[in-house]
Write a protein that holds these residues in place. Sequence first.
Motif, short mmCIF file in Angstrom:
data_model
loop_
_atom_site.label_atom_id
_atom_site.label_comp_id
_atom_site.label_asym_id
_atom_site.label_seq_id
_atom_site.Cartn_x
_atom_site.Cartn_y
_atom_site.Cartn_z
N ILE A 61 0.81 -1.22 0.00
CA ILE A 61 0.00 0.00 0.00
C ILE A 61 0.84 1.27 0.00
O ILE A 61 0.32 2.35 -0.25
N ARG A 62 2.15 1.13 0.26
CA ARG A 62 3.07 2.26 0.16
C ARG A 62 4.46 1.72 -0.10
O ARG A 62 4.92 0.81 0.59
N GLY A 63 5.13 2.28 -1.12
CA GLY A 63 6.48 1.83 -1.46
C GLY A 63 6.43 0.64 -2.40
O GLY A 63 5.50 0.48 -3.18
N GLY A 64 7.45 -0.19 -2.30
CA GLY A 64 7.50 -1.40 -3.09
C GLY A 64 8.33 -1.24 -4.35
O GLY A 64 8.88 -0.19 -4.61
N PRO A 65 8.45 -2.31 -5.09
CA PRO A 65 7.84 -3.61 -4.86
C PRO A 65 8.57 -4.40 -3.77
O PRO A 65 9.60 -3.98 -3.27
N MET A 66 8.02 -5.58 -3.46
CA MET A 66 8.64 -6.52 -2.56
C MET A 66 8.78 -7.84 -3.31
O MET A 66 7.81 -8.32 -3.90
N MET A 67 9.98 -8.38 -3.29
CA MET A 67 10.24 -9.66 -3.93
C MET A 67 10.11 -10.75 -2.86
O MET A 67 10.74 -10.65 -1.80
N LEU A 68 9.28 -11.74 -3.13
CA LEU A 68 9.02 -12.82 -2.16
C LEU A 68 9.65 -14.10 -2.69
O LEU A 68 9.12 -14.73 -3.62
N ASP A 69 10.79 -14.46 -2.12
CA ASP A 69 11.49 -15.67 -2.53
C ASP A 69 10.89 -16.87 -1.82
O ASP A 69 10.82 -16.91 -0.59
N THR A 70 10.42 -17.85 -2.61
CA THR A 70 9.88 -19.11 -2.09
C THR A 70 10.82 -20.22 -2.53
O THR A 70 11.72 -19.99 -3.33
#
Length: 184
Positions: A61-70
């Motif tokens: 909702i603010r900033g980003g992006p976020m990388m989600l390593d799975t």
Amino acid sequence: MQSIRFTETKETPWRNGGGITREVARAEDDGGLLWRLSIADVDSEGPFSDFAGLTRVLTVIRGGPMMLDTPSETLVAALHAPLTFDGGLPVSARLPNGPLRDLNLMYDAGRVHAEVSVLKGPFEGPLVPDAQAPLRVVFGLAEGFHLNRAPFDAGDTVLLEGEAATLTLADGDSILLISLSQGG
């Protein structure tokens, strides 16, 4: 109509101790948690808390992006783009552009059906109760919004349970509209 202003939410530590969250709303029954809505400040990279048994819809909702390593892939959580994944999935976050804030809906998909969508202004129209999704949640993403002419800011939340309301979004306003119903 129940409103929760961002300024009314209280900070609590994450389950894994790695950050701060603000619980907005939740529902439980004798079987445990049905759903939970919270706002998280993500200031550093690292692992997510384990919410096995729940489905997670994360929206930056603010900033980003976020990388989600799975273990099998990298998911990208972009600004104002809901991302759905298993709450028990081992995830480690990377923040290429620094700290951010996100909204998390976690729910028991075996007992709750949830839909999350983004609505952008300009818009004016009714949010009508739906027998299939009796609870609607409106969360302010950008700028603000009006429900029944009452003003709300970005970060504010309104819960509508079985009642109609008139939503007004000016140009540049946007919201997350979350529909929740029992039965997976």
